[in-house]
Design an enzyme around this catalytic site. Structure first.
Site, PDB file in Angstrom:
ATOM      1  NE  ARG A  96      29.504  -9.536  11.371  1.00 57.51           N
ATOM      2  CZ  ARG A  96      28.603  -9.483  12.330  1.00 57.51           C
ATOM      3  NH1 ARG A  96      28.979  -9.567  13.593  1.00 57.51           N
ATOM      4  NH2 ARG A  96      27.326  -9.354  12.035  1.00 57.51           N
ATOM      5  CB  CYS A 172      22.784 -20.362  19.008  1.00 54.94           C
ATOM      6  SG  CYS A 172      22.303 -18.992  17.935  1.00 54.94           S
ATOM      7  CG  HIS A 202      22.335 -18.942  12.955  1.00 56.48           C
ATOM      8  ND1 HIS A 202      23.425 -18.219  12.556  1.00 56.48           N
ATOM      9  CD2 HIS A 202      22.195 -18.690  14.286  1.00 56.48           C
ATOM     10  CE1 HIS A 202      23.923 -17.552  13.588  1.00 56.48           C
ATOM     11  NE2 HIS A 202      23.183 -17.838  14.646  1.00 56.48           N
ATOM     12  CE1 TYR A 256      21.734 -15.116  11.286  1.00 59.59           C
ATOM     13  CE2 TYR A 256      20.542 -15.761  13.265  1.00 59.59           C
ATOM     14  CZ  TYR A 256      21.595 -15.097  12.665  1.00 59.59           C
ATOM     15  OH  TYR A 256      22.495 -14.406  13.434  1.00 59.59           O
TER      16      TYR A 256
END
Length: 451
Positions: A96, A172, A202, A256
């Site tokens: 990440r 999500c 997102h 987002y």
């Protein structure tokens, strides 16, 4: 009375797992889990051991008869499973951090599920998801796979586009977070609030908000236009929207959307973090170390409150809601990633969307939402094109397809920079990209020649 069920969590050593345990405990009267298998890779064995011990303490404290197994053998765990949850990160947090830092090095926004970072998380993850599906076809062909491994929308797109497995749902925590934020704005319990949500993972919009069944969209947008009442997430910088923009949009953007519609401000914040050496991944690494220190306490038998500071808080709670509704045929409304089938008229029927759906024993039935806000149509369509290209690249190992996918992403859109970032990230993540091994060999040979 329905039979008890077997749940398998792949990525069982995740720091989110105590929330999953709490969710299963709280719903045991509806979802009588008899076996819970926590599966992970050898590299995560220390985390898995701490999580397993904590899970057993939590279940013992609740006085429930749930057997918790810990295993590195995925096939042993999957045999006869009813629900398979995926919550893993290929390459762990070190991957990440690379997803965030390499794009930032080139002046791009580095984020683990958006832009170049999101592409590479998908390239690493999709082949593993397909391996899990192959195992499920042999060992638990009637199981539901609930995936809250990111990038959730891209992974679900890959499954429905490139496999025959249909009992797959992407999940999500963002939609549940949006509803919880709206409830906080109005000072009420979340049970009194519901949103019509539609878009891509997102990149969803709140098309309407209901308080006790009455639309309060305009009031919500007005509250969001005040800096003190933003709707965001722990892992997304909370730059405020203006009331004029929200009123003109006529819908609630998700956190987002800031990466695309507050692009310069978000990029500036991202680059400041990069230059200071404090990317979100590094912050999470510090946070996780503290969480696992707590998990190791033999006197701890509850989910620590600090877990809610993680950006993915409520993922596991959302997963427990979903599997309970499938198991009981509850037919309530939840937001999931599934095939569009006409729910969003401005997208093709056969693509995966994230949309409010009726949850039944046969899975989600997307609710007809009509078109998305005009302002978001081009962005949504471009992101779907990116996802489809990324899925093809993950399957084929094609450098050319991966390059076009990266250039197509709205956070990149420059072929020369994309090529540099693509090459560096392929080399950085080579241990987790076997489908690109010939490409990597070529890049390494070029590097050797240049030096």
């Amino acid at each position: 009375m329905k039979k008890s069920c077997k749940v398998v969590a792949i990525g069982g050593g995740s720091s989110y797992t105590p929330e999953l345990i709490e969710g299963l405990i709280n719903r045991h009267h509806e979802l009588p889990v008899a076996e819970l298998w926590l599966v992970d890779v050898e590299a995560g064995k220390n985390k898995l051991a701490k999580i397993t011990a904590l899970a057993r303490r939590m279940i013992a404290k609740a006085g429930l008869d749930i057997t918790v197994h810990s295993s590195f053998d995925r096939e042993l765990a999957l045999a006869g499973a009813d629900f398979v949850l995926t919550q893993f990160r290929v390459g762990q947090l070190e991957a990440r951090i690379l997803d965030e830092s390499i794009p930032a090095k080139y002046g791009l926004l580095g984020q683990e599920t958006n832009g170049a970072g999101g592409l590479f998380k998908g390239l690493r993850t999709i082949p593993i998801i397909f391996d899990i599906i192959n195992d499920c076809q042999r060992l638990c062909p009637d199981a539901w796979i609930i995936s809250f491994t990111n990038p959730a929308g891209m992974i679900t797109e890959a499954v429905f586009r490139h496999t025959q497995w249909k009992k797959f749902i992407g999940l999500c925590n963002l939609p549940i977070g949006m509803e919880m934020a709206a409830a906080r704005m109005f000072g009420v319990e979340k049970s009194r609030v519901r949103m019509d949500i539609a878009g891509l993972n997102h990149m969803v919009f709140g098309l309407d908000v209901y308080l006790d069944g009455k639309s309060v969209l305009e009031e919500t947008l007005a509250k969001m236009g005040k800096e003190a009442a933003q709707m965001s997430m722990n892992n997304v910088t909370d730059l405020p929207w203006s009331h004029s923009f929200l009123k003109g949009l006529g819908a609630i953007p998700c956190a987002y959307h800031r990466y695309y519609w507050l692009k310069q401000g978000m990029l500036s914040e991202n680059l400041k973090d990069y230059q200071a050496g404090v990317s979100r991944g590094q912050q999470v690494k510090t946070m996780e170390a503290e969480l696992f220190r707590k998990y190791a306490d033999p006197n701890l038998a509850d989910k620590p409150a600090e877990l809610e500071q993680r950006g993915g808080a409520y993922y596991s709670d959302a997963a427990c809601d979903l599997i309970t509704s499938i198991y009981t045929d509850k037919q309530d409304i939840q937001v999931v990633n599934t095939v569009n089938n006409g729910a969003i008229s401005s997208l093709p029927d056969d693509v995966v969307v994230e949309v409010s759906s009726l949850i039944t024993k046969d899975g989600p039935r997307p609710i007809t939402m009509g078109s998305l806000p005009v302002a978001g149509l081009g962005l949504i369509q471009q992101m779907k094109a990116f996802e489809i290209l990324a899925c093809e690249a993950a399957m084929s190992g094609s450098y050319e397809t991966a390059l076009v996918a990266m250039v197509t992403n709205p956070l990149v859109q420059d072929e020369r920079i994309a090529r540099q970032v693509l090459d560096e990230m392929l080399l950085a993540h080579k241990d987790y990209l076997p489908q690109f091994q010939e490409v990597v060999k070529h890049l390494e040979a070029c590097d050797a020649t240049d030096s």
